[in-house]
Motif scaffolding. Sequence first.
Motif, mmCIF file in Angstrom:
data_model
loop_
_atom_site.group_PDB
_atom_site.id
_atom_site.type_symbol
_atom_site.label_atom_id
_atom_site.label_comp_id
_atom_site.label_asym_id
_atom_site.label_seq_id
_atom_site.Cartn_x
_atom_site.Cartn_y
_atom_site.Cartn_z
ATOM 1 N N LEU A 39 3.868 4.471 3.560
ATOM 2 C CA LEU A 39 5.154 5.700 2.575
ATOM 3 C C LEU A 39 6.608 4.942 2.217
ATOM 4 O O LEU A 39 7.795 5.380 1.388
ATOM 5 C CB LEU A 39 5.664 6.880 3.438
ATOM 6 N N ASP A 40 7.253 3.689 3.236
ATOM 7 C CA ASP A 40 7.885 3.273 3.164
ATOM 8 C C ASP A 40 8.012 1.798 1.862
ATOM 9 O O ASP A 40 8.492 1.488 1.231
ATOM 10 C CB ASP A 40 8.338 2.334 4.378
ATOM 11 N N SER A 41 6.284 1.374 1.614
ATOM 12 C CA SER A 41 6.324 0.861 0.935
ATOM 13 C C SER A 41 6.127 1.240 -1.364
ATOM 14 O O SER A 41 5.933 2.613 -0.942
ATOM 15 C CB SER A 41 4.953 0.056 0.893
ATOM 16 N N PRO A 42 6.395 0.076 -2.182
ATOM 17 C CA PRO A 42 6.510 0.672 -3.133
ATOM 18 C C PRO A 42 5.095 1.089 -3.515
ATOM 19 O O PRO A 42 4.680 1.516 -4.628
ATOM 20 C CB PRO A 42 7.031 -0.065 -4.053
ATOM 21 N N TYR A 43 3.970 0.635 -3.302
ATOM 22 C CA TYR A 43 2.476 0.257 -3.469
ATOM 23 C C TYR A 43 2.082 1.054 -2.589
ATOM 24 O O TYR A 43 2.065 0.721 -1.656
ATOM 25 C CB TYR A 43 2.429 -0.728 -4.466
ATOM 26 N N LEU A 44 1.090 2.262 -2.671
ATOM 27 C CA LEU A 44 -0.301 2.609 -1.443
ATOM 28 C C LEU A 44 -1.216 1.648 -1.516
ATOM 29 O O LEU A 44 -1.348 1.233 -2.721
ATOM 30 C CB LEU A 44 -0.702 3.792 -2.092
ATOM 31 N N SER A 45 -1.930 0.678 -0.841
ATOM 32 C CA SER A 45 -2.571 -0.219 -0.562
ATOM 33 C C SER A 45 -3.570 0.085 0.374
ATOM 34 O O SER A 45 -3.485 0.782 1.606
ATOM 35 C CB SER A 45 -2.241 -1.161 0.288
ATOM 36 N N ILE A 46 -4.945 -0.439 -0.627
ATOM 37 C CA ILE A 46 -6.246 0.984 -0.123
ATOM 38 C C ILE A 46 -7.467 -0.312 -0.722
ATOM 39 O O ILE A 46 -7.559 -0.824 -1.941
ATOM 40 C CB ILE A 46 -6.255 1.996 -1.045
ATOM 41 N N GLU A 47 -8.034 -0.425 0.850
ATOM 42 C CA GLU A 47 -8.954 -1.677 0.787
ATOM 43 C C GLU A 47 -10.440 -0.421 -0.243
ATOM 44 O O GLU A 47 -11.079 0.383 0.684
ATOM 45 C CB GLU A 47 -10.037 -2.403 1.677
ATOM 46 N N VAL A 48 -11.031 -0.890 -1.422
ATOM 47 C CA VAL A 48 -11.733 -0.251 -1.670
ATOM 48 C C VAL A 48 -13.360 -0.869 -2.183
ATOM 49 O O VAL A 48 -13.246 -1.783 -3.060
ATOM 50 C CB VAL A 48 -11.872 1.422 -2.883
ATOM 51 N N ASP A 49 -13.980 -0.806 -1.725
ATOM 52 C CA ASP A 49 -15.547 -1.739 -2.324
ATOM 53 C C ASP A 49 -15.124 -3.369 -1.457
ATOM 54 O O ASP A 49 -15.254 -3.800 -2.903
ATOM 55 C CB ASP A 49 -16.007 -1.073 -3.214
ATOM 56 N N GLY A 50 -14.359 -4.007 -1.067
ATOM 57 C CA GLY A 50 -14.020 -5.233 -1.165
ATOM 58 C C GLY A 50 -13.052 -5.049 -2.096
ATOM 59 O O GLY A 50 -12.676 -6.923 -2.526
ATOM 60 N N ASP A 51 -12.205 -4.690 -2.822
ATOM 61 C CA ASP A 51 -11.270 -4.410 -3.770
ATOM 62 C C ASP A 51 -10.230 -3.789 -3.383
ATOM 63 O O ASP A 51 -10.095 -2.906 -2.812
ATOM 64 C CB ASP A 51 -11.694 -4.252 -5.548
#
Length: 84
Positions: A39-51
């Motif tokens: 929530l503190d980051s300007p981006y939500l970072s998610i690893e999906v299928d190696g990406d």
Amino acid sequence: MKAIKHLYLHFIDGQRLALRFPQQHDDPVEIVRGIRKQLDSPYLSIEVDGDLLLIPRDSIKYLQITPAPMSLPDITVVGAELID
């Protein structure tokens, strides 16, 4: 086996992204810490299928995690229900 969680991202433009992933931590403190970091980051970072997906937070209307984590941030209102 870790519990499966679902994340629904609802975007400002009306689109929705649905994701399924294993619970990230067993420690309730780490769960809350991870939520706060995202929530503190300007981006939500998610690893999906190696990406790696980097989703700008300002494009997100709201997030829904189901089932809710076992530990919630202190300021969370609990026991609410959606009504029409």
